[in-house]
Scaffold this active site. Sequence first.
Site, PDB file in Angstrom:
ATOM      1  N   LYS A 113     -35.259   2.755 -35.309  1.00  0.00           N
ATOM      2  CA  LYS A 113     -36.684   2.873 -34.981  1.00  0.00           C
ATOM      3  C   LYS A 113     -37.504   1.780 -35.651  1.00  0.00           C
ATOM      4  O   LYS A 113     -38.469   1.282 -35.062  1.00  0.00           O
ATOM      5  CB  LYS A 113     -37.222   4.248 -35.402  1.00  0.00           C
ATOM      6  N   LYS A 195     -27.327   6.826 -25.364  1.00  0.00           N
ATOM      7  CA  LYS A 195     -27.711   8.215 -25.129  1.00  0.00           C
ATOM      8  C   LYS A 195     -28.985   8.281 -24.291  1.00  0.00           C
ATOM      9  O   LYS A 195     -29.834   7.386 -24.367  1.00  0.00           O
ATOM     10  CB  LYS A 195     -27.877   8.961 -26.452  1.00  0.00           C
ATOM     11  N   LYS A 198     -36.037   9.651 -24.384  1.00  0.00           N
ATOM     12  CA  LYS A 198     -37.368   9.778 -23.795  1.00  0.00           C
ATOM     13  C   LYS A 198     -38.070   8.441 -23.653  1.00  0.00           C
ATOM     14  O   LYS A 198     -38.853   8.226 -22.765  1.00  0.00           O
ATOM     15  CB  LYS A 198     -38.277  10.598 -24.723  1.00  0.00           C
TER      16      LYS A 198
HETATM   17  P1  AMP Z   1     -36.047  14.883 -30.226  1.00  0.00           P
HETATM   18  O1  AMP Z   1     -36.631  14.853 -28.884  1.00  0.00           O
HETATM   19  O2  AMP Z   1     -35.647  13.538 -30.745  1.00  0.00           O
HETATM   20  O3  AMP Z   1     -36.850  15.673 -31.196  1.00  0.00           O
HETATM   21  O4  AMP Z   1     -34.675  15.675 -30.060  1.00  0.00           O
HETATM   22  C1  AMP Z   1     -34.621  17.068 -29.902  1.00  0.00           C
HETATM   23  C2  AMP Z   1     -33.185  17.523 -29.883  1.00  0.00           C
HETATM   24  O5  AMP Z   1     -32.503  17.008 -28.731  1.00  0.00           O
HETATM   25  C3  AMP Z   1     -32.373  17.063 -31.088  1.00  0.00           C
HETATM   26  O6  AMP Z   1     -31.509  18.112 -31.501  1.00  0.00           O
HETATM   27  C4  AMP Z   1     -31.578  15.901 -30.550  1.00  0.00           C
HETATM   28  O7  AMP Z   1     -30.379  15.694 -31.260  1.00  0.00           O
HETATM   29  C5  AMP Z   1     -31.305  16.362 -29.139  1.00  0.00           C
HETATM   30  N1  AMP Z   1     -31.053  15.228 -28.220  1.00  0.00           N
HETATM   31  C6  AMP Z   1     -31.891  14.199 -27.961  1.00  0.00           C
HETATM   32  N2  AMP Z   1     -31.338  13.334 -27.077  1.00  0.00           N
HETATM   33  C7  AMP Z   1     -30.109  13.830 -26.778  1.00  0.00           C
HETATM   34  C8  AMP Z   1     -29.048  13.405 -25.906  1.00  0.00           C
HETATM   35  N3  AMP Z   1     -29.142  12.301 -25.165  1.00  0.00           N
HETATM   36  N4  AMP Z   1     -27.927  14.180 -25.850  1.00  0.00           N
HETATM   37  C9  AMP Z   1     -27.833  15.309 -26.588  1.00  0.00           C
HETATM   38  N5  AMP Z   1     -28.785  15.765 -27.413  1.00  0.00           N
HETATM   39  C10 AMP Z   1     -29.925  15.041 -27.512  1.00  0.00           C
END
Ligand code: AMP
Length: 328
Positions: A113, A195, A198
């Site tokens: 980041k 991966k 967003k």
């Molecule tokens: P965040 O939106 O970064 O707060 O992520 C929320 C949750 O989604 C966290 O547990 C991340 O590890 C999971 N997550 C985010 N992107 C992925 C992905 N591409 N595959 C699996 N889990 C994900």
Amino acid sequence: MAKKKIFSGIQATGNLHLGNYLGAIRNWVKLQADYDNYFCVVDLHTITVPQDPEVLRANIREVAGLLFASGLDADNSVVFVQSHVRAHSELAWILNCITPMGWLHRMTQFKEKSEKQKDEVSIGLFDYPVLQAADILLYDADLVPVGEDQKQHIELCRDIAQRFNYRYGDLFVLPDAYIAEVGGRVMGLSNPEKKMSKSEEKKDDAIFLLDSPDQIRAKVKRATTDSMREICFDDNRPGINNLLTIYQLLTEKSKAAIVEYFSTKSYKDLKEELAEVIAESLRPLQERYRELTGEKGYLDQKLDEGARLADEAAERKLKAVQDKIGLR
Ligand code: AMP
Ligand code: TRP
């Protein structure tokens, strides 16, 4: 016997996607009946990178709405917004004072980041994992269900907890990460080597939870595959592997049954069927989302109640921490 405790969090950024759902949220829903659960919209983590106030306000509500729409229910789970419970910031400060900077310099998410942010990198972004540790430790969580990318942060949380316990005497529970064997890392559609995320500039890379069936069809149709024809699970063919994995996660069929089913079919067939499976899986969630956001006051009332319950538990723990270190 008391149930074990779960804590997990999700950032208040718009556009929750299938990776968030399959890697995290869906597991929270599956686990919630067997645990005492705290699920948190981590808005204080979200502001570690610049946010527009109006957009942030809307995103906090959208994410909370999507959590309830996905099936988290107030009977089993305390769902709340992080900034509504002050103890998170306060414990983070205390933990800052026992966490060596070197531990944070090793965090791969910070490296990634901060690379993107260049000279705008805030102290908050650097400190992000300590706030995350505070989230988890405040609720004595035994288990933290997350996607694979969060593994390092949970390990750091254990290290911080251990250091505190060693210095001041046992107080914190050492949490374990819970990462699903399949689904812990859903890959992007246009770039299946990375991966699904967003913030990808290319919007086609992710299926968003509020995408319409037509948007889903268009994105899946354009998903990157390869020049082979055989449809099988193969790590060396990331595009097809990812499409099949998403299909597997949503249909809950065995790999063997899926390979057999597609043995006489083409990539085009796979994409068409997958798009329908995704659209059908998201349909009930989207309907519930529209219902509950259409009902005036519903979300606020749920989040107020969640914050009240979380605050009770968090204050108790924070006081115990203050006692240990001589602040009380
Ligand atoms: P965040 O939106 O970064 O707060 O992520 C929320 C949750 O989604 C966290 O547990 C991340 O590890 C999971 N997550 C985010 N992107 C992925 C992905 N591409 N595959 C699996 N889990 C994900
Ligand atoms: N850092 C997590 C993510 O980006 C979100 C998060 C914040 C979290 N606090 C947490 C996850 C506590 C699990 C437990 O996904």
